[in-house]
Design a protein around this motif. Structure first.
Motif, PDB file in Angstrom:
ATOM      1  N   ALA A 126      -5.306  -0.988   1.517  1.00 46.17           N
ATOM      2  CA  ALA A 126      -4.832   0.180   2.263  1.00 46.17           C
ATOM      3  C   ALA A 126      -5.953   0.786   3.104  1.00 46.17           C
ATOM      4  CB  ALA A 126      -4.277   1.224   1.304  1.00 46.17           C
ATOM      5  N   LYS A 146      -6.482  -1.425   6.167  1.00 46.65           N
ATOM      6  CA  LYS A 146      -5.466  -1.209   7.192  1.00 46.65           C
ATOM      7  C   LYS A 146      -5.745   0.060   7.985  1.00 46.65           C
ATOM      8  CE  LYS A 146      -1.633  -3.704   5.100  1.00 46.65           C
ATOM      9  NZ  LYS A 146      -0.296  -3.609   4.508  1.00 46.65           N
ATOM     10  N   SER A 147      -6.186   1.105   7.299  1.00 48.57           N
ATOM     11  CA  SER A 147      -6.544   2.348   7.973  1.00 48.57           C
ATOM     12  C   SER A 147      -7.726   2.139   8.918  1.00 48.57           C
ATOM     13  CB  SER A 147      -6.868   3.412   6.933  1.00 48.57           C
ATOM     14  OG  SER A 147      -7.357   4.579   7.539  1.00 48.57           O
ATOM     15  N   LEU A 174      -6.822   4.999  -3.375  1.00 45.99           N
ATOM     16  CA  LEU A 174      -6.286   3.974  -2.487  1.00 45.99           C
ATOM     17  C   LEU A 174      -6.835   2.592  -2.828  1.00 45.99           C
ATOM     18  CD1 LEU A 174      -6.639   5.873   0.908  1.00 45.99           C
ATOM     19  CD2 LEU A 174      -4.540   5.482  -0.367  1.00 45.99           C
TER      20      LEU A 174
END
Length: 154
Positions: A134, A137-138, A130
Motif C-alpha cells: 500500500a 502504491k502511494s 499500512l
C-alpha cells in the motif's frame, strides 16, 4: 482508548507546533527559536534532544517534527522521516518535479527505489498500520504526479 490513569494524569496542551528542521541542525535561531519561544519552551533542551535523535540521518535532511507544548512549559516531540517527495527527488537526481506531469517526464526511477522508500516510510507513526504494498502504491502515485516515471530496470 485512554485508560483511567491516562485521563487523570493528562496535562493541558498549550499548542501543537509542526516544523521542518534539518537533521542534526536544530539551533535556537529561526525557524525553531521563534516557534518554541512564544510558548516559553526550553530551546536548548529541544535542540540537543532533536540533534541526538536525528544524528543517524545525513546532515541537512529535512525532518518533519511535531512538538506538543504543554501549559506547564514542558514539551514532547515526534520526529518523522523525510517526505516522500524529498526521497523521490533524491532518487531521481532532480531539483524539482515536472511542470507538466503526465506530459513531460522529469526523470525515472526503478521499482527498487520505490520499495526502499516504502521500507523507510513504514517506520513512520502514520504508516505503521499500512502494508509495504500500500505504501508503494502511494509512492508511485506521488511519483506520477511529480512527472517521475517508474521503470522496471534502468
Amino acid at each position: 482508548m485512554a485508560t483511567l490513569k491516562d485521563v487523570v494524569v493528562r496535562r493541558p496542551i498549550a499548542a501543537t507546533i509542526r516544523l521542518t528542521v534539518p537533521a542534526g541542525g536544530a539551533r535556537p535561531a529561526p525557524p525553531v527559536g521563534p516557534a518554541l519561544g512564544q510558548y516559553r519552551l526550553n530551546l536548548m533542551a529541544f535542540c540537543k534532544d532533536f540533534n541526538a535523535r536525528t544524528q543517524k540521518y545525513k546532515p541537512d535532511t529535512p525532518m518533519a517534527v511535531t512538538i506538543t507544548a504543554y501549559k506547564d512549559n514542558t514539551f514532547e516531540f515526534i520526529v518523522k522521516s523525510p517526505s516522500v517527495t524529498w526521497f523521490l527527488k533524491n532518487a531521481a537526481g532532480v531539483e524539482s518535479g515536472s511542470g507538466r506531469p503526465g506530459h513531460v517526464v522529469a526523470s525515472s526511477i526503478t521499482v527498487r527505489h520505490v520499495y526502499e522508500i516504502a521500507k523507510i516510510k513504514q517506520a513512520d507513526p502514520s504508516c505503521k498500520h499500512l502494508s509495504v504494498e500500500a505504501i508503494c502504491k502511494s509512492i508511485m502515485g506521488t511519483a506520477r504526479s511529480m512527472g517521475i516515471q517508474i521503470v522496471k530496470d534502468l
